[in-house]
Design a protein around this motif. Sequence first.
Motif, PDB file in Angstrom:
ATOM      1  N   GLN A   1     -19.224 -29.552 -31.589  1.00  0.00           N
ATOM      2  CA  GLN A   1     -18.829 -29.055 -32.775  1.00  0.00           C
ATOM      3  C   GLN A   1     -17.344 -28.371 -32.920  1.00  0.00           C
ATOM      4  O   GLN A   1     -17.112 -27.414 -33.907  1.00  0.00           O
ATOM      5  CB  GLN A   1     -19.872 -28.065 -33.441  1.00  0.00           C
ATOM      6  CG  GLN A   1     -21.199 -28.673 -33.432  1.00  0.00           C
ATOM      7  CD  GLN A   1     -22.339 -27.864 -33.672  1.00  0.00           C
ATOM      8  OE1 GLN A   1     -22.505 -27.386 -34.915  1.00  0.00           O
ATOM      9  NE2 GLN A   1     -23.151 -27.496 -32.670  1.00  0.00           N
ATOM     10  N   ASN A   2     -16.561 -28.999 -32.158  1.00  0.00           N
ATOM     11  CA  ASN A   2     -14.987 -28.547 -32.333  1.00  0.00           C
ATOM     12  C   ASN A   2     -14.192 -29.687 -32.585  1.00  0.00           C
ATOM     13  O   ASN A   2     -12.988 -29.496 -32.699  1.00  0.00           O
ATOM     14  CB  ASN A   2     -14.437 -27.684 -31.085  1.00  0.00           C
ATOM     15  CG  ASN A   2     -14.630 -28.628 -29.734  1.00  0.00           C
ATOM     16  OD1 ASN A   2     -14.984 -29.871 -29.954  1.00  0.00           O
ATOM     17  ND2 ASN A   2     -14.741 -28.032 -28.703  1.00  0.00           N
ATOM     18  N   HIS A   3     -14.758 -30.867 -32.909  1.00  0.00           N
ATOM     19  CA  HIS A   3     -13.864 -31.614 -33.346  1.00  0.00           C
ATOM     20  C   HIS A   3     -14.814 -32.653 -34.710  1.00  0.00           C
ATOM     21  O   HIS A   3     -15.507 -33.143 -34.615  1.00  0.00           O
ATOM     22  CB  HIS A   3     -14.103 -32.991 -32.154  1.00  0.00           C
ATOM     23  CG  HIS A   3     -12.990 -34.019 -32.703  1.00  0.00           C
ATOM     24  ND1 HIS A   3     -13.017 -35.318 -31.902  1.00  0.00           N
ATOM     25  CD2 HIS A   3     -12.082 -34.222 -33.555  1.00  0.00           C
ATOM     26  CE1 HIS A   3     -12.381 -36.097 -32.366  1.00  0.00           C
ATOM     27  NE2 HIS A   3     -11.765 -35.424 -33.645  1.00  0.00           N
ATOM     28  N   PHE A   4     -14.019 -32.317 -35.703  1.00  0.00           N
ATOM     29  CA  PHE A   4     -14.282 -32.926 -37.048  1.00  0.00           C
ATOM     30  C   PHE A   4     -13.542 -34.233 -37.447  1.00  0.00           C
ATOM     31  O   PHE A   4     -12.405 -34.092 -37.390  1.00  0.00           O
ATOM     32  CB  PHE A   4     -14.226 -31.667 -38.064  1.00  0.00           C
ATOM     33  CG  PHE A   4     -14.116 -32.151 -39.651  1.00  0.00           C
ATOM     34  CD1 PHE A   4     -15.281 -32.715 -40.256  1.00  0.00           C
ATOM     35  CD2 PHE A   4     -13.105 -32.185 -40.322  1.00  0.00           C
ATOM     36  CE1 PHE A   4     -15.483 -33.176 -41.393  1.00  0.00           C
ATOM     37  CE2 PHE A   4     -12.999 -32.604 -41.784  1.00  0.00           C
ATOM     38  CZ  PHE A   4     -14.407 -33.131 -42.306  1.00  0.00           C
ATOM     39  N   GLN A   5     -14.447 -35.134 -38.010  1.00  0.00           N
ATOM     40  CA  GLN A   5     -13.858 -36.439 -38.488  1.00  0.00           C
ATOM     41  C   GLN A   5     -14.554 -36.759 -39.729  1.00  0.00           C
ATOM     42  O   GLN A   5     -15.707 -36.481 -40.001  1.00  0.00           O
ATOM     43  CB  GLN A   5     -13.863 -37.603 -37.569  1.00  0.00           C
ATOM     44  CG  GLN A   5     -13.249 -37.175 -36.375  1.00  0.00           C
ATOM     45  CD  GLN A   5     -13.219 -38.463 -35.327  1.00  0.00           C
ATOM     46  OE1 GLN A   5     -12.621 -39.286 -35.338  1.00  0.00           O
ATOM     47  NE2 GLN A   5     -14.527 -38.281 -34.488  1.00  0.00           N
ATOM     48  N   LEU A   6     -13.577 -37.274 -40.764  1.00  0.00           N
ATOM     49  CA  LEU A   6     -14.155 -37.393 -42.097  1.00  0.00           C
ATOM     50  C   LEU A   6     -14.034 -39.067 -42.274  1.00  0.00           C
ATOM     51  O   LEU A   6     -12.714 -39.566 -41.916  1.00  0.00           O
ATOM     52  CB  LEU A   6     -13.608 -36.861 -43.210  1.00  0.00           C
ATOM     53  CG  LEU A   6     -13.802 -37.278 -44.489  1.00  0.00           C
ATOM     54  CD1 LEU A   6     -15.531 -36.779 -44.849  1.00  0.00           C
ATOM     55  CD2 LEU A   6     -12.976 -36.700 -45.496  1.00  0.00           C
TER      56      LEU A   6
ATOM     57  N   GLU B   1     -10.171 -24.865 -31.461  1.00  0.00           N
ATOM     58  CA  GLU B   1     -10.257 -24.270 -30.317  1.00  0.00           C
ATOM     59  C   GLU B   1     -11.833 -23.875 -29.892  1.00  0.00           C
ATOM     60  O   GLU B   1     -12.170 -23.707 -28.660  1.00  0.00           O
ATOM     61  CB  GLU B   1      -9.344 -23.066 -29.979  1.00  0.00           C
ATOM     62  CG  GLU B   1      -7.960 -23.747 -29.806  1.00  0.00           C
ATOM     63  CD  GLU B   1      -6.981 -22.512 -29.547  1.00  0.00           C
ATOM     64  OE1 GLU B   1      -7.470 -21.278 -29.446  1.00  0.00           O
ATOM     65  OE2 GLU B   1      -5.811 -22.760 -29.570  1.00  0.00           O
ATOM     66  N   THR B   2     -12.461 -23.564 -31.099  1.00  0.00           N
ATOM     67  CA  THR B   2     -13.747 -22.674 -30.654  1.00  0.00           C
ATOM     68  C   THR B   2     -14.757 -23.834 -31.362  1.00  0.00           C
ATOM     69  O   THR B   2     -15.291 -24.701 -30.605  1.00  0.00           O
ATOM     70  CB  THR B   2     -14.112 -21.481 -31.403  1.00  0.00           C
ATOM     71  OG1 THR B   2     -13.464 -21.416 -32.548  1.00  0.00           O
ATOM     72  CG2 THR B   2     -13.170 -20.572 -30.594  1.00  0.00           C
ATOM     73  N   TYR B   3     -14.740 -23.694 -32.600  1.00  0.00           N
ATOM     74  CA  TYR B   3     -15.909 -24.611 -33.415  1.00  0.00           C
ATOM     75  C   TYR B   3     -15.568 -24.677 -34.829  1.00  0.00           C
ATOM     76  O   TYR B   3     -14.739 -23.995 -35.434  1.00  0.00           O
ATOM     77  CB  TYR B   3     -17.343 -24.091 -33.149  1.00  0.00           C
ATOM     78  CG  TYR B   3     -17.557 -22.503 -33.834  1.00  0.00           C
ATOM     79  CD1 TYR B   3     -17.881 -22.437 -35.117  1.00  0.00           C
ATOM     80  CD2 TYR B   3     -17.442 -21.539 -33.041  1.00  0.00           C
ATOM     81  CE1 TYR B   3     -17.951 -21.148 -35.449  1.00  0.00           C
ATOM     82  CE2 TYR B   3     -17.733 -20.434 -33.309  1.00  0.00           C
ATOM     83  CZ  TYR B   3     -17.790 -20.100 -34.775  1.00  0.00           C
ATOM     84  OH  TYR B   3     -18.043 -18.867 -35.144  1.00  0.00           O
TER      85      TYR B   3
ATOM     86  N   ALA C   1     -12.347 -27.677 -47.959  1.00  0.00           N
ATOM     87  CA  ALA C   1     -11.995 -26.601 -47.391  1.00  0.00           C
ATOM     88  C   ALA C   1     -11.397 -26.608 -45.849  1.00  0.00           C
ATOM     89  O   ALA C   1     -12.153 -27.288 -45.387  1.00  0.00           O
ATOM     90  CB  ALA C   1     -13.163 -25.519 -47.463  1.00  0.00           C
ATOM     91  N   SER C   2     -10.704 -25.655 -45.614  1.00  0.00           N
ATOM     92  CA  SER C   2     -10.358 -25.643 -44.075  1.00  0.00           C
ATOM     93  C   SER C   2      -9.707 -24.304 -43.780  1.00  0.00           C
ATOM     94  O   SER C   2      -9.698 -23.421 -44.430  1.00  0.00           O
ATOM     95  CB  SER C   2      -8.894 -26.540 -43.976  1.00  0.00           C
ATOM     96  OG  SER C   2      -8.588 -26.325 -42.739  1.00  0.00           O
ATOM     97  N   GLU C   3     -10.082 -23.812 -42.449  1.00  0.00           N
ATOM     98  CA  GLU C   3      -9.626 -22.584 -42.042  1.00  0.00           C
ATOM     99  C   GLU C   3      -8.283 -22.561 -41.150  1.00  0.00           C
ATOM    100  O   GLU C   3      -8.131 -21.840 -40.198  1.00  0.00           O
ATOM    101  CB  GLU C   3     -10.693 -21.906 -40.837  1.00  0.00           C
ATOM    102  CG  GLU C   3     -11.980 -21.481 -41.595  1.00  0.00           C
ATOM    103  CD  GLU C   3     -12.896 -21.018 -40.715  1.00  0.00           C
ATOM    104  OE1 GLU C   3     -13.472 -19.689 -40.983  1.00  0.00           O
ATOM    105  OE2 GLU C   3     -13.102 -21.585 -39.721  1.00  0.00           O
ATOM    106  N   SER C   4      -7.587 -23.425 -41.408  1.00  0.00           N
ATOM    107  CA  SER C   4      -6.255 -23.884 -40.622  1.00  0.00           C
ATOM    108  C   SER C   4      -5.328 -22.660 -40.588  1.00  0.00           C
ATOM    109  O   SER C   4      -4.460 -22.545 -39.600  1.00  0.00           O
ATOM    110  CB  SER C   4      -5.657 -25.107 -41.218  1.00  0.00           C
ATOM    111  OG  SER C   4      -5.486 -25.146 -42.529  1.00  0.00           O
TER     112      SER C   4
ATOM    113  N   LYS D   1     -14.915 -15.434 -34.997  1.00  0.00           N
ATOM    114  CA  LYS D   1     -15.140 -16.659 -33.750  1.00  0.00           C
ATOM    115  C   LYS D   1     -14.979 -15.828 -32.399  1.00  0.00           C
ATOM    116  O   LYS D   1     -14.832 -16.313 -31.453  1.00  0.00           O
ATOM    117  CB  LYS D   1     -14.218 -17.657 -33.968  1.00  0.00           C
ATOM    118  CG  LYS D   1     -14.577 -18.495 -34.870  1.00  0.00           C
ATOM    119  CD  LYS D   1     -13.769 -19.840 -35.132  1.00  0.00           C
ATOM    120  CE  LYS D   1     -14.391 -20.398 -36.380  1.00  0.00           C
ATOM    121  NZ  LYS D   1     -13.477 -21.883 -36.344  1.00  0.00           N
ATOM    122  N   VAL D   2     -14.519 -14.499 -32.504  1.00  0.00           N
ATOM    123  CA  VAL D   2     -14.409 -13.655 -31.139  1.00  0.00           C
ATOM    124  C   VAL D   2     -15.508 -13.672 -30.232  1.00  0.00           C
ATOM    125  O   VAL D   2     -15.262 -13.549 -28.906  1.00  0.00           O
ATOM    126  CB  VAL D   2     -13.741 -12.253 -31.567  1.00  0.00           C
ATOM    127  CG1 VAL D   2     -14.921 -11.398 -32.112  1.00  0.00           C
ATOM    128  CG2 VAL D   2     -12.971 -11.580 -30.315  1.00  0.00           C
TER     129      VAL D   2
END
Length: 713
Positions: A292-297, A316-318, A339-342, A554-555
């Motif tokens: 779950q650390n690689h998302f594709q649409l 790097e995490t999820y 939405a993104s957490e970039s 994510k810590v």
Amino acid sequence: MHQRFVLILLLTTFFTGAIAQKQITVEDFTTKNTFAERTVTGINWMNDGKFYSTLEGNKIVKYNIATGQPVETLLDGNQLSPALIIQEYSFSADEQKLLVLNSRESVYRHSFTAEYYVFDRAAKTLTPLSTQGRQSYATFSPDGKRVAFVRKNNVFYVDLETKTETQVTSDGQFNFIINGTTDWVYEEEFSFVEGFYWSPDGKKLAYYRFDESAVKEYDMQVWGTVLYPREYKFKYPKAGEANSSVEVWIYDLASRQKVKAALPEEKDFYIPRVQWTTHPNVLSVSTLNRLQNHFQLFHADATTGACTRVLNEKNETYVDLELLDDLIYLQNGKQFIRASESSGFKHFYLHNLDGSLVQPITTGAYEVSTVVGCDEKTKTLYYTGTEASPLQRQFYSISFDGKKKTKLSAASGTHAINMSPDFQFYLDYHNSTTQPNVVSLYQTKKNTLVKVLEKNERLTKTTAEYTLAQKEFFTYKTIDGTELNGMMMKPGNFDASKKYPVLIYQYSGPGSQNVTDAFTGSHYYFHQLLTQKGYIVVVIDTRGTGGRGEAFRKVTYKQLGKLELEDHIAGAKFLAGLNYVDAKRIGIWGWSYGGYMTSLAMTKGGDTFTMGIAVAPVTNWRFYDTVYTERYLQTPALNAAGYDDNSPLTYAANLQGNFLLVHGTGDDNVHFQNSVAFENALINAGKQFQSFYYPDKHHGIQGAKTRQGGKKV
């Protein structure tokens, strides 16, 4: 993994000191509904923008938005022959038909079977959707001519004009093949069960297909009242074990032909979200790899099944699941919002249909929470977020270009918004630490209050009669200097010159949040009862919890339990340093993940806590499911230490203090196996403890008199 409301009462050697006020009883918050909070439910905004409907007392009532007054009863379940209990309802697109749900029977957390009926408003007729057996998740087609549903792991649809029932799939079989709905782990961790989707023109049905054949079964004993208990076996993939093989298929109603979405070949991956774009031939499919650390649409051609990758992101995490929920395809057919957490915080972004970024919409060191509405005519996005405070949820609007940001909610606290499809009105469900739920109707233009629909005046009066303890927020620093949020409730006759026992409640799981500016919260009235008995109740959110950005949340990656335990020990030491706290009587309790942390605190935590109550705890993450566990810990093969270094089983010999272990034997989520293994480890270590098991009860331990047990406080 989720929290549940309280089932037990505290049983320790702490002293109690009742005060002169109306006393809360267990029955008040279990069977008598003394503190029932009223709300406005079943809202359906109607097409002309002037009315909405709601479900009241088994009646579907139509209201005038401008006046807030009822104008028509659309359907009265009590007047039908025979009478029918309306549990849920939905309109067809033209609002001439109603789909009514009755006789709902739960399967797991979200899944259920039911009996559905179609009510024709013009003809005033009510007919069963199907006579071939119970149905699940029935849904109108966009044109209102058909209704699709699932029965026994297969997909069907009914033509409402001809009453013809068509079977789309035929290979569905329990514990083997699932069509149109989800397997256990998708239901629990991806939080959905309706796994079929009408195309915008109603000519196609996309649906999930799960092959569970490689997934191992969990064998759960069902005791019941019979001479020989029965076995209930269901497919449950534990960490590191095989998952279902998942596919997405598209069915053409006219040709009755099916095509599979040709996603890139990958052995082990998830498809957590599927939805149609605004193009009737383009299906949107989101995928995650197993870690779950690689998302594709992907965009799938509904005729050929060919897939085009639109987005490709690695973390790097999820990748947090909630990011996939805020995906909006614009009616212009050229763009979408996601939405993104970039940036390190969840924010909204505008993209072209090919995935290229147009621009950020929201920015800043705060999190957006949920999309409330997307008005393409004015190019305005409505959303809730934490900009005012991580403890609050406020309501905002902003233009697609990131300008004209406006805070629409005024009062501090927590706001949940239900906006009309034409964006002309919205309902604000607002509460705070001092105020129960108030439901208000607003006109969006000029943000004008139309009417307060529910004030909860009775509850306000009741809580005053019981002199409920007020929430007091505080902060403290953990061992690395990170400031953490806490909340405290004191006895009504609090005297700072005295020493009080403290009970800490926590959940502590990734992304959760219990310290908020909200009226109640988990187990609120149980905690209020304890304050009346002379306890101070404290709630703490550790590192890894939500509302404070990606880095904070994510810590704990790859080391669940380690930092959270450090934070609870630091919290106990902080509390012990307060003049009015009895440092020798600090207890801790929690449910599910909170039960895990309680078990860890009472073992690895040494002698920090005098007592602990662990309800339905995970005791080693090897026992828990693939999706949740591997998201935060990777697989046992990749991160064995992450599973064992912070397992209560590893530290059973270190148990100190009074410890109570509670579990339902019918828990399909956190299996009873967790407590059996922990109890065995404690016995082998020669440790004394108490245990209480609820026969055949699930993770929430609900039903019968289970929530009234243990009245001695």
